[in-house]
Design an enzyme around this catalytic site. Sequence first.
Site, PDB file in Angstrom:
ATOM      1  N   ASP A 115       0.846  -0.815  -0.017  1.00 37.73           N
ATOM      2  CA  ASP A 115       0.129   0.108   0.227  1.00 37.73           C
ATOM      3  C   ASP A 115       1.368   1.074  -0.112  1.00 37.73           C
ATOM      4  O   ASP A 115       0.309   2.203  -0.950  1.00 37.73           O
ATOM      5  CB  ASP A 115      -1.019   0.172   1.631  1.00 37.73           C
ATOM      6  CG  ASP A 115      -2.104  -0.901   1.263  1.00 37.73           C
ATOM      7  OD1 ASP A 115      -1.801  -1.742   1.114  1.00 37.73           O
ATOM      8  OD2 ASP A 115      -2.910  -1.015   0.212  1.00 37.73           O
ATOM      9  N   LYS A 121      -2.147  -5.033   3.132  1.00 33.37           N
ATOM     10  CA  LYS A 121      -2.353  -5.541   4.687  1.00 33.37           C
ATOM     11  C   LYS A 121      -1.763  -6.248   6.031  1.00 33.37           C
ATOM     12  O   LYS A 121      -0.901  -7.048   5.837  1.00 33.37           O
ATOM     13  CB  LYS A 121      -3.155  -6.623   3.999  1.00 33.37           C
ATOM     14  CG  LYS A 121      -4.737  -6.823   4.595  1.00 33.37           C
ATOM     15  CD  LYS A 121      -5.489  -6.056   4.699  1.00 33.37           C
ATOM     16  CE  LYS A 121      -5.751  -5.137   3.957  1.00 33.37           C
ATOM     17  NZ  LYS A 121      -6.326  -4.247   4.680  1.00 33.37           N
TER      18      LYS A 121
HETATM   19  O1  MRU Z   1      -7.819  -2.704   2.728  1.00 35.15           O
HETATM   20  P1  MRU Z   1      -7.561  -3.357   1.079  1.00 35.15           P
HETATM   21  O2  MRU Z   1      -8.205  -4.523   1.055  1.00 35.15           O
HETATM   22  O3  MRU Z   1      -7.854  -1.488   0.454  1.00 35.15           O
HETATM   23  O4  MRU Z   1      -5.673  -3.773   1.608  1.00 35.15           O
HETATM   24  C1  MRU Z   1      -5.322  -4.211   0.260  1.00 35.15           C
HETATM   25  C2  MRU Z   1      -3.910  -4.948   0.745  1.00 35.15           C
HETATM   26  O5  MRU Z   1      -3.360  -4.379   1.355  1.00 35.15           O
HETATM   27  C3  MRU Z   1      -3.139  -5.215  -1.143  1.00 35.15           C
HETATM   28  O6  MRU Z   1      -2.277  -6.312  -0.710  1.00 35.15           O
HETATM   29  C4  MRU Z   1      -2.139  -3.953  -1.958  1.00 35.15           C
HETATM   30  O7  MRU Z   1      -3.294  -2.786  -1.302  1.00 35.15           O
HETATM   31  C5  MRU Z   1      -2.003  -4.401  -2.689  1.00 35.15           C
HETATM   32  S1  MRU Z   1      -3.078  -4.185  -3.546  1.00 35.15           S
HETATM   33  C6  MRU Z   1      -1.937  -4.783  -5.127  1.00 35.15           C
END
Ligand code: MRU
Length: 354
Positions: free
Chosen positions: A238, A249
């Site tokens: 992220d 995550k």
């Molecule tokens: O809370 P989320 O579902 O938006 O979190 C998403 C993640 O942590 C993904 O692993 C990350 O955004 C990479 S997506 C290509």
Amino acid sequence: MLPTIAREADAVVMIDQRKLPAEEIYVRCRTAAEVARAIRTMVIRGAPAIGVAAAMGIALGMRTSAATGTQKFAAQFYKTCELMAATRPTAVNLFWAIERMKRSFAAAASAGESVEQIKDRLDCESQAIHDEDVASCRAMGAFGADVVPPGARILTHCNAGALATAGYGTALGVIRGAVEQGKQVTVVADETRPFLQGARLTAWELMREGIQTTVITDNMAGALMHQGGIDLVVVGADRIAANGDTANKIGTYGVAVLAREHGIPFYVAAPLSTIDLDTPEGQHIPIEERSAREVTHFGGNQLTPDGAIIWNPAFDITPHRFIAGIITERGICRAPYTESLARVFSDAPVGAPH
Ligand code: MRU
């Protein structure tokens, strides 16, 4: 390819990721406020996907603006950018996309364009952000495939797939790239409590393509690694700080520590739009905390006693020392990341996969 998000003349359309895999429902957002709500409530999620959604939401909001004078139009534009920026704090792709829209607006304004011309320009810019994201994912897939051994059993956490991007995916893009190279791989998807992106979304995406996928609960990864059942870990991100520390995550950090203990290479796949050179280290990355209800309830059923104290951070930080490489659309960055990540933004080659 799986349609995560698309623009129509009077709407931004997205598949409702809260409902998958039970229902395939598309949500039509007709205003910028509806797009912002969709990001906040996880109709759409995943770092690159929410960047694309914010950009399309801004373009849609301005397309439907009744302002005729450039001053009023500009005030509305910046307010709409603020609305998008307030949705989720961790994924830097969101802010990166908003900045791109602001630069596009500023270029149009300084060229003396009319309100109608600026609207066209914003539509084009948001579509370009979408299309470039798909191209980046495909390039990451081609680079990343080289670190995937034939027959690899690959563990991934959360969903870093087509659903989390404009298409193809980052971590799942690497898996798709390996499959396209003719490698027989199998995937282990961590369930990813509490929102279950792994169990619901990653498994759904991969199974549609016939890629063998085993779903495990998050607390099973250590036992599986200990039994020799995992060859490689690939996750998305992220936000990646300048030194390589990576926000992803919640639970990713634990997977990285386990991978290190078991001698399993741990890779991060992310486009340049996820790398934040303005943030020196992971400790400076803002971590979103989400509603306690995501932990206390499941499908309307209460799991915890009334009054239980809940901690629900959506992300954690994996220190750069656990990361074997960061797979980008320009190549694979290796430690020391402070140098390789800075270099990847220049034209210099970042080094061949190995
Ligand atoms: O809370 P989320 O579902 O938006 O979190 C998403 C993640 O942590 C993904 O692993 C990350 O955004 C990479 S997506 C290509």
